[in-house]
Motif scaffolding. Structure first.
Motif, PDB file in Angstrom:
ATOM      1  N   MET A  27      -8.824  -6.748   0.805  1.00  0.00           N
ATOM      2  CA  MET A  27      -9.154  -6.064  -0.450  1.00  0.00           C
ATOM      3  C   MET A  27     -10.046  -4.854  -0.199  1.00  0.00           C
ATOM      4  O   MET A  27      -9.903  -3.818  -0.860  1.00  0.00           O
ATOM      5  CB  MET A  27      -9.824  -7.047  -1.410  1.00  0.00           C
ATOM      6  N   LYS A  28     -10.951  -4.972   0.774  1.00  0.00           N
ATOM      7  CA  LYS A  28     -11.816  -3.842   1.118  1.00  0.00           C
ATOM      8  C   LYS A  28     -11.002  -2.690   1.703  1.00  0.00           C
ATOM      9  O   LYS A  28     -11.212  -1.514   1.355  1.00  0.00           O
ATOM     10  CB  LYS A  28     -12.878  -4.298   2.121  1.00  0.00           C
ATOM     11  N   LEU A  29     -10.059  -3.019   2.590  1.00  0.00           N
ATOM     12  CA  LEU A  29      -9.195  -1.986   3.161  1.00  0.00           C
ATOM     13  C   LEU A  29      -8.369  -1.303   2.078  1.00  0.00           C
ATOM     14  O   LEU A  29      -8.228  -0.073   2.068  1.00  0.00           O
ATOM     15  CB  LEU A  29      -8.271  -2.599   4.222  1.00  0.00           C
ATOM     16  N   LEU A 243      -3.697   3.174   7.487  1.00  0.00           N
ATOM     17  CA  LEU A 243      -2.911   2.901   8.689  1.00  0.00           C
ATOM     18  C   LEU A 243      -2.979   1.425   9.075  1.00  0.00           C
ATOM     19  O   LEU A 243      -1.977   0.841   9.501  1.00  0.00           O
ATOM     20  CB  LEU A 243      -3.410   3.774   9.847  1.00  0.00           C
ATOM     21  N   SER A 244      -4.148   0.827   8.906  1.00  0.00           N
ATOM     22  CA  SER A 244      -4.301  -0.603   9.220  1.00  0.00           C
ATOM     23  C   SER A 244      -3.431  -1.460   8.313  1.00  0.00           C
ATOM     24  O   SER A 244      -2.791  -2.421   8.768  1.00  0.00           O
ATOM     25  CB  SER A 244      -5.767  -1.018   9.084  1.00  0.00           C
ATOM     26  N   LEU A 245      -3.396  -1.120   7.029  1.00  0.00           N
ATOM     27  CA  LEU A 245      -2.586  -1.884   6.096  1.00  0.00           C
ATOM     28  C   LEU A 245      -1.091  -1.723   6.386  1.00  0.00           C
ATOM     29  O   LEU A 245      -0.326  -2.691   6.296  1.00  0.00           O
ATOM     30  CB  LEU A 245      -2.887  -1.453   4.662  1.00  0.00           C
ATOM     31  N   ILE A 246      -0.677  -0.518   6.739  1.00  0.00           N
ATOM     32  CA  ILE A 246       0.725  -0.300   7.083  1.00  0.00           C
ATOM     33  C   ILE A 246       1.094  -1.070   8.340  1.00  0.00           C
ATOM     34  O   ILE A 246       2.152  -1.719   8.407  1.00  0.00           O
ATOM     35  CB  ILE A 246       0.999   1.204   7.256  1.00  0.00           C
ATOM     36  N   LEU A 247       0.217  -1.027   9.339  1.00  0.00           N
ATOM     37  CA  LEU A 247       0.445  -1.788  10.565  1.00  0.00           C
ATOM     38  C   LEU A 247       0.546  -3.284  10.258  1.00  0.00           C
ATOM     39  O   LEU A 247       1.452  -3.978  10.744  1.00  0.00           O
ATOM     40  CB  LEU A 247      -0.681  -1.519  11.558  1.00  0.00           C
ATOM     41  N   GLY A 248      -0.374  -3.779   9.454  1.00  0.00           N
ATOM     42  CA  GLY A 248      -0.360  -5.189   9.100  1.00  0.00           C
ATOM     43  C   GLY A 248       0.880  -5.574   8.300  1.00  0.00           C
ATOM     44  O   GLY A 248       1.465  -6.642   8.519  1.00  0.00           O
TER      45      GLY A 248
END
Length: 270
Positions: A27-29, A243-248
């Motif tokens: 949620m923070k991301l 980018l982290s969310l897309i990777l995840g």
């Protein structure tokens, strides 16, 4: 009824851990990626070449590593399952050895093999008078990822091949089937769930592997390094979060599809 309630209480620690270590960070991301830069981070990823190239190169590298790992490990796994020879336990133990090393150590291995002072460089210098250097490029990263991906698939293939009914293979031979037909119609269908599960693990690991990329990060533009650069050097938290969310999401989608196609065998790939 009271006993059932007590059983439900046992899940509370798992719910707390999931909320604290998964839901809150996610949620923070999401909040960072949407509130800063007016939520334009995702648009920048698709329009700015540096981010789009990083995403596509990571996807392509992960797909190639997965395909190469599946091909090599399937051949090796079937051979080790079908044939007995002296020293086989030692060879199997050596094949699983890379699993104990972190990514940074594997990066050092690649440097010693294909770095400026590595074995390839010395060989090229002796043969053509020029050092062959692959470690600090996407080729070096491919070697590193392949190094820790193959053991996962080999162990999975061996586990699946041991359950293979060889009476079916003998029956196929008696009916005149050649080796390719036996492989296509009997062996590969039996191995498919294990290959799907181990392949998904290889893909997800290659997408998010950071230690090896960080060790070799001279001319590398892959997603984990881009996230690290945006977060630490550029202080661009919104872009790092996006980018982290897309990777995840990509890795989660891969694992979800593999679990749907491969069933419960996904656990074998870990």
């Amino acid at each position: 009824m009271k006993q059932n309630r007590q059983h439900y209480l046992l899940i509370i620690p798992a719910v707390i851990l999931c909320f604290v270590f998964f839901l809150l960070p996610m949620m923070k991301l999401l909040w960072l990626s949407l509130t800063e830069q007016q939520g334009m981070s995702y648009w920048y990823i698709l329009t700015k070449p540096i981010y789009l190239r990083s995403l596509l190169s990571t996807l392509l590298l992960s797909l190639v590593v997965t395909a190469a790992s599946l091909i090599i490990a399937t051949v090796v796994g079937l051979f080790l399952t079908r044939y007995e020879f002296k020293g086989k336990p030692v060879l199997v133990a050596m094949l699983s050895f890379p699993l104990v090393f972190p990514g940074v150590v594997i990066g050092f291995f690649v440097i010693m093999l294909a770095g400026r002072q590595g074995l390839f460089a010395e060989l090229g210098l002796a043969l053509v008078g020029d050092r062959w250097t692959l470690a600090y490029s996407i080729s070096g990263l491919f070697i590193g990822y392949l190094y820790f991906s193959i053991p996962r698939v080999v162990l999975t293939v061996m586990g699946a091949a041991e359950k293979l009914d060889y009476n079916l293979i003998e029956a196929g031979r008696s009916l005149g089937a050649n080796r390719w037909q036996l492989l296509r119609d009997i062996t590969l269908p039996a191995l498919t769930p294990g290959l799907i599960s181990s392949g998904s693990i290889c893909f997800a690991t290659s997408m998010g592997a950071f230690g090896t990329a960080f060790t070799l990060a001279t001319n590398l533009n892959v997603l984990p390094m881009t996230i690290y650069t945006e977060f630490t050097l550029n202080a661009n938290f919104a872009m790092a979060a996006a980018l982290s969310l897309i990777l995840g999401f990509i890795t989660w989608l891969c694992l979800a599809i593999a679990r749907r196609q491969g069933g419960s065998s996904l656990g074998m790939g870990g």
